[in-house]
Design a protein around this motif. Sequence first.
Motif, PDB file in Angstrom:
ATOM      1  N   TYR A   1       0.856  -1.182   0.000  1.00 31.95           N
ATOM      2  CA  TYR A   1       0.000   0.000   0.000  1.00 31.95           C
ATOM      3  C   TYR A   1       0.888   1.227   0.000  1.00 31.95           C
TER       4      TYR A   1
ATOM      5  N   GLU B   1      -4.158  11.134   3.979  1.00 30.44           N
ATOM      6  CA  GLU B   1      -5.021  10.222   3.250  1.00 30.44           C
ATOM      7  C   GLU B   1      -4.869   8.823   3.818  1.00 30.44           C
ATOM      8  N   GLY B   2      -5.874   7.978   3.567  1.00 28.80           N
ATOM      9  CA  GLY B   2      -5.727   6.580   3.933  1.00 28.80           C
ATOM     10  C   GLY B   2      -4.820   5.868   2.955  1.00 28.80           C
ATOM     11  N   PRO B   3      -4.281   4.712   3.329  1.00 26.53           N
ATOM     12  CA  PRO B   3      -3.457   3.926   2.411  1.00 26.53           C
ATOM     13  C   PRO B   3      -4.246   3.522   1.168  1.00 26.53           C
TER      14      PRO B   3
ATOM     15  N   TYR C   1     -13.380  -3.264   7.933  1.00 32.95           N
ATOM     16  CA  TYR C   1     -12.264  -3.456   8.869  1.00 32.95           C
ATOM     17  C   TYR C   1     -12.003  -2.170   9.648  1.00 32.95           C
TER      18      TYR C   1
ATOM     19  N   TYR D   1      -8.826  -0.461  11.897  1.00 31.32           N
ATOM     20  CA  TYR D   1      -7.420  -0.521  12.260  1.00 31.32           C
ATOM     21  C   TYR D   1      -7.091   0.664  13.164  1.00 31.32           C
TER      22      TYR D   1
ATOM     23  N   GLN E   1      -3.699   3.051  14.072  1.00 30.60           N
ATOM     24  CA  GLN E   1      -2.327   3.339  13.655  1.00 30.60           C
ATOM     25  C   GLN E   1      -1.722   4.364  14.589  1.00 30.60           C
TER      26      GLN E   1
ATOM     27  N   PRO F   1      -0.753   0.221  10.196  1.00 37.28           N
ATOM     28  CA  PRO F   1      -2.089  -0.079  10.726  1.00 37.28           C
ATOM     29  C   PRO F   1      -2.098  -1.400  11.492  1.00 37.28           C
TER      30      PRO F   1
ATOM     31  N   LEU G   1      -8.347   3.924  11.464  1.00 36.82           N
ATOM     32  CA  LEU G   1      -8.638   3.767  10.044  1.00 36.82           C
ATOM     33  C   LEU G   1      -9.721   2.714   9.837  1.00 36.82           C
TER      34      LEU G   1
ATOM     35  N   GLN H   1      -8.028  -3.671   0.028  1.00 39.85           N
ATOM     36  CA  GLN H   1      -8.920  -2.961   0.926  1.00 39.85           C
ATOM     37  C   GLN H   1      -8.859  -1.478   0.595  1.00 39.85           C
TER      38      GLN H   1
ATOM     39  N   PHE I   1      -9.268   2.164   1.953  1.00 38.03           N
ATOM     40  CA  PHE I   1      -9.207   2.831   3.243  1.00 38.03           C
ATOM     41  C   PHE I   1      -9.858   4.209   3.196  1.00 38.03           C
ATOM     42  N   GLY I   2     -10.444   4.574   4.318  1.00 39.45           N
ATOM     43  CA  GLY I   2     -10.884   5.938   4.517  1.00 39.45           C
ATOM     44  C   GLY I   2      -9.718   6.789   4.993  1.00 39.45           C
ATOM     45  N   PRO I   3      -9.950   8.102   5.142  1.00 38.10           N
ATOM     46  CA  PRO I   3      -8.870   9.000   5.544  1.00 38.10           C
ATOM     47  C   PRO I   3      -8.534   8.922   7.031  1.00 38.10           C
TER      48      PRO I   3
END
Lengths: 113, 115
Positions: free
Chosen positions: A36, A42-44, B33, B35, B37, B43, B91, B104, B106-108
Amino acid sequence: DQQVKQNSPSLSVQEGRISILNCDYTNSMFDYFLWYKKYPAEGPTFLISISSIKDKNEDGRFTVFLNKSAKHLSLHIVPSQPGDSAVYFCAASAGDNFNKFYFGSGTKLNVKP
Amino acid sequence: GAGVSQTPSNKVTEKGKYVELRCDPISGHTALYWYRQSLGQGPEFLIYFQGTGAADDSGLPNDRFFAVRPEGSVSTLKIQRTERGDSAMYLCASSLGLAGTGEQFFGPGTRLTVL
């Protein structure tokens, strides 16, 4: 007991050259691996994956190599571009619980123009 | 283009308070999911839902943490009696949940700070 390790917190590469990011794992049951990329705030985002039945997977400038005997995988970016500057995470899962991913701590790549 | 969204983006609370973090997955994604971090780390898996049920909650650190997904879409992560050590980026991700397609989305994230 981190099962996925990225031992290089940072890497700096000149634009146009190859970037090699490394990842080691300890769990021999892992059979699916992903990389990733993460930009700040931002998210991965998913980059590339490989299953244990292969030793190489290529997608454009990105190639992932898997060495099962060494429990090691690497991500090659050729040629590197400034827009590739980000944090890269590798992640792994085991077949019987394929939705549970273990992530490494990340490597921050800086591609210099 | 509806990606994964998380609210709030930032949450500051005091030690001992209760917080709820919300995740809206991509429409049609059955797997969701959560997570956590921490700074300088990757994560860390908390919990995974397949539909409405928690298929694997082995990553929840203790019984102060709880998550629900009552209608198989939106999920809420709930943290009771927050502690300073709970401060982290939380996350959420969603996926089709199929074997061999582990991508997957991911959101911010929600940055939680416990004072």
